[in-house]
Write a protein that holds these residues in place. Sequence first.
Motif, PDB file in Angstrom:
ATOM      1  N   HIS A 196      21.293  -3.831 -41.286  1.00  0.00           N
ATOM      2  CA  HIS A 196      20.277  -2.955 -41.840  1.00  0.00           C
ATOM      3  C   HIS A 196      19.998  -1.764 -41.343  1.00  0.00           C
ATOM      4  CE1 HIS A 196      16.493  -2.263 -43.758  1.00  0.00           C
ATOM      5  NE2 HIS A 196      15.476  -2.419 -42.774  1.00  0.00           N
ATOM      6  N   GLU A 197      20.020  -1.918 -39.842  1.00  0.00           N
ATOM      7  CA  GLU A 197      19.546  -0.614 -38.890  1.00  0.00           C
ATOM      8  C   GLU A 197      20.379  -0.706 -37.447  1.00  0.00           C
ATOM      9  OE1 GLU A 197      18.599   2.584 -37.059  1.00  0.00           O
ATOM     10  OE2 GLU A 197      17.173   2.196 -38.867  1.00  0.00           O
ATOM     11  N   ASN A 198      20.973   0.283 -37.141  1.00  0.00           N
ATOM     12  CA  ASN A 198      21.926   0.289 -35.974  1.00  0.00           C
ATOM     13  C   ASN A 198      20.752   0.543 -34.735  1.00  0.00           C
ATOM     14  OD1 ASN A 198      24.349  -0.163 -37.323  1.00  0.00           O
ATOM     15  ND2 ASN A 198      24.773   2.179 -37.712  1.00  0.00           N
ATOM     16  N   ASP A 199      19.839   1.149 -34.842  1.00  0.00           N
ATOM     17  CA  ASP A 199      19.139   1.449 -33.543  1.00  0.00           C
ATOM     18  C   ASP A 199      17.825   0.540 -33.923  1.00  0.00           C
ATOM     19  OD1 ASP A 199      17.465   2.463 -31.562  1.00  0.00           O
ATOM     20  OD2 ASP A 199      17.428   4.393 -32.226  1.00  0.00           O
ATOM     21  N   VAL A 200      17.822  -0.577 -33.042  1.00  0.00           N
ATOM     22  CA  VAL A 200      16.458  -1.426 -33.212  1.00  0.00           C
ATOM     23  C   VAL A 200      15.165  -0.860 -32.671  1.00  0.00           C
ATOM     24  CG1 VAL A 200      17.044  -2.604 -31.081  1.00  0.00           C
ATOM     25  CG2 VAL A 200      16.108  -3.943 -33.044  1.00  0.00           C
ATOM     26  N   ALA A 201      15.385  -0.120 -31.976  1.00  0.00           N
ATOM     27  CA  ALA A 201      14.248   0.753 -31.607  1.00  0.00           C
ATOM     28  C   ALA A 201      13.253   1.395 -32.611  1.00  0.00           C
ATOM     29  CB  ALA A 201      14.227   1.874 -30.397  1.00  0.00           C
ATOM     30  N   ARG A 202      13.932   1.595 -33.874  1.00  0.00           N
ATOM     31  CA  ARG A 202      13.090   2.060 -35.026  1.00  0.00           C
ATOM     32  C   ARG A 202      12.380   0.979 -35.402  1.00  0.00           C
ATOM     33  NH1 ARG A 202      14.467   6.136 -37.950  1.00  0.00           N
ATOM     34  NH2 ARG A 202      14.863   5.076 -40.014  1.00  0.00           N
ATOM     35  N   LEU A 203      12.973  -0.436 -35.578  1.00  0.00           N
ATOM     36  CA  LEU A 203      12.354  -1.679 -35.847  1.00  0.00           C
ATOM     37  C   LEU A 203      11.053  -1.898 -34.964  1.00  0.00           C
ATOM     38  CD1 LEU A 203      15.130  -3.873 -37.379  1.00  0.00           C
ATOM     39  CD2 LEU A 203      13.472  -2.465 -38.727  1.00  0.00           C
ATOM     40  N   CYS A 204      11.441  -1.653 -33.728  1.00  0.00           N
ATOM     41  CA  CYS A 204      10.365  -1.640 -32.741  1.00  0.00           C
ATOM     42  C   CYS A 204       9.039  -0.965 -32.899  1.00  0.00           C
ATOM     43  CB  CYS A 204      10.779  -1.596 -31.120  1.00  0.00           C
ATOM     44  SG  CYS A 204      12.275  -2.970 -30.941  1.00  0.00           S
ATOM     45  N   ALA A 205       9.247   0.186 -33.382  1.00  0.00           N
ATOM     46  CA  ALA A 205       8.141   1.294 -33.701  1.00  0.00           C
ATOM     47  C   ALA A 205       7.089   0.448 -34.812  1.00  0.00           C
ATOM     48  CB  ALA A 205       8.892   2.613 -34.179  1.00  0.00           C
ATOM     49  N   VAL A 206       8.035  -0.159 -35.923  1.00  0.00           N
ATOM     50  CA  VAL A 206       7.120  -0.861 -36.788  1.00  0.00           C
ATOM     51  C   VAL A 206       6.731  -2.231 -36.109  1.00  0.00           C
ATOM     52  CG1 VAL A 206       7.212  -2.416 -39.102  1.00  0.00           C
ATOM     53  CG2 VAL A 206       8.647  -0.321 -38.632  1.00  0.00           C
ATOM     54  N   LEU A 207       7.216  -2.888 -34.972  1.00  0.00           N
ATOM     55  CA  LEU A 207       6.385  -4.026 -34.371  1.00  0.00           C
ATOM     56  C   LEU A 207       5.099  -3.644 -33.775  1.00  0.00           C
ATOM     57  CD1 LEU A 207       9.857  -5.670 -33.554  1.00  0.00           C
ATOM     58  CD2 LEU A 207       8.055  -6.695 -34.965  1.00  0.00           C
ATOM     59  N   ARG A 208       5.359  -2.261 -33.052  1.00  0.00           N
ATOM     60  CA  ARG A 208       4.276  -1.967 -32.416  1.00  0.00           C
ATOM     61  C   ARG A 208       3.265  -1.572 -33.394  1.00  0.00           C
ATOM     62  NH1 ARG A 208       5.634   2.851 -27.939  1.00  0.00           N
ATOM     63  NH2 ARG A 208       6.901   1.740 -26.494  1.00  0.00           N
ATOM     64  N   SER A 209       3.372  -1.075 -34.464  1.00  0.00           N
ATOM     65  CA  SER A 209       2.167  -1.045 -35.387  1.00  0.00           C
ATOM     66  C   SER A 209       1.513  -2.345 -35.642  1.00  0.00           C
ATOM     67  CB  SER A 209       2.774  -0.079 -36.519  1.00  0.00           C
ATOM     68  OG  SER A 209       1.834  -0.015 -37.445  1.00  0.00           O
ATOM     69  N   TRP A 210       2.561  -3.202 -35.980  1.00  0.00           N
ATOM     70  CA  TRP A 210       2.110  -4.665 -36.294  1.00  0.00           C
ATOM     71  C   TRP A 210       1.411  -5.333 -35.224  1.00  0.00           C
ATOM     72  CZ3 TRP A 210       7.025  -6.872 -38.939  1.00  0.00           C
ATOM     73  CH2 TRP A 210       7.215  -6.169 -40.468  1.00  0.00           C
ATOM     74  N   GLU A 211       1.722  -5.067 -34.088  1.00  0.00           N
ATOM     75  CA  GLU A 211       0.849  -5.268 -32.741  1.00  0.00           C
ATOM     76  C   GLU A 211      -0.555  -4.809 -32.895  1.00  0.00           C
ATOM     77  OE1 GLU A 211       2.136  -4.283 -29.019  1.00  0.00           O
ATOM     78  OE2 GLU A 211       3.789  -5.697 -28.926  1.00  0.00           O
ATOM     79  N   ASP A 212      -0.613  -3.429 -33.289  1.00  0.00           N
ATOM     80  CA  ASP A 212      -1.902  -2.954 -33.180  1.00  0.00           C
ATOM     81  C   ASP A 212      -2.739  -3.310 -34.528  1.00  0.00           C
ATOM     82  OD1 ASP A 212      -1.257  -1.321 -30.977  1.00  0.00           O
ATOM     83  OD2 ASP A 212      -0.598   0.051 -32.274  1.00  0.00           O
ATOM     84  N   ARG A 213      -2.072  -3.558 -35.682  1.00  0.00           N
ATOM     85  CA  ARG A 213      -2.992  -4.122 -36.681  1.00  0.00           C
ATOM     86  C   ARG A 213      -3.045  -5.504 -37.060  1.00  0.00           C
ATOM     87  NH1 ARG A 213       0.242  -1.628 -41.614  1.00  0.00           N
ATOM     88  NH2 ARG A 213       2.071  -1.491 -39.931  1.00  0.00           N
TER      89      ARG A 213
END
Length: 282
Positions: A196-213
């Motif tokens: 789905h995504e070769n650079d998992v850091a992009r998914l981590c950016a979403v996870l950061r947003s889910w941490e906050d919300r």
Amino acid sequence: MATLPNPLPSLATSGLDLPPGSLVDATLDGPWHEPLLWYADGPADLRDWSRLRAAGRRLGLLPVLVTGGRRDQWPEEWDLCPDGTSYPGDHDAEEVLAGYWTDYAADEVAPENAGADADATGPDTGGSQGPGPWPGLAPVPAREAAEDADVAAAGLAGVIAAGADAWLGGARMALVPARRSADIPAAIGWSGPMNHENDVARLCAVLRSWEDRYDARIVVLGFDTMTVSVGRPPATIEEARSLAAEHYAFCPDNIDQSPPYDLDAYAEKAVLNQEAWSFWWD
């Protein structure tokens, strides 16, 4: 992602009281120049999470449970790719999700897939309309968190540790050099979502947003699976449906390859008031 000193090379002299375990430097391209994580040789104990989180955090280490899954694949066999991983802070969560929505939803949540049966590849939208444009980030739930996010994560870790053999193929404690839970996959170069995504850091950016919300914390990683605790889940169906779109963009396989192949049903069953979210990538 070399942003902070890695404490794992000096783990033996750190003063941490650890069970027997192993340092992992194995990657898809051969040994990495430093360890990427430590994980225990035996099953996790109910008390390990809270104890190791308190002791490891001062060193820059965070706990996560790792599982061998149905195929008994432990971190040495995860095809880790740290060399191809960027920094989560360099990506914007909404831009990442909007891009995935454009790439995947237009094909998979399309009018011709509406009413698809269980053999179809896309979810049933229940109507004749396509997915439309990216709906934007879901709002922060109106409810207050019932408890501290890290307490909630420890609770879920305890439940999993108590019954891991029944549904995870075993779970062991691991420590990863990361400052926030959302960055754990990037810190080890996790390749679980590679299709789905070769650079998992992009998914981590979403996870950061889910941490906050949503007060989300990563609790379990497997070869291609992830489970997160959710301290403040959506409490209304409207909130859940809005977040379900993010889940679809983040991990289409959760809906495309899992019954009932329907975003609204997924929102009601897997998002609304759910204190744990699970993801898997084919």
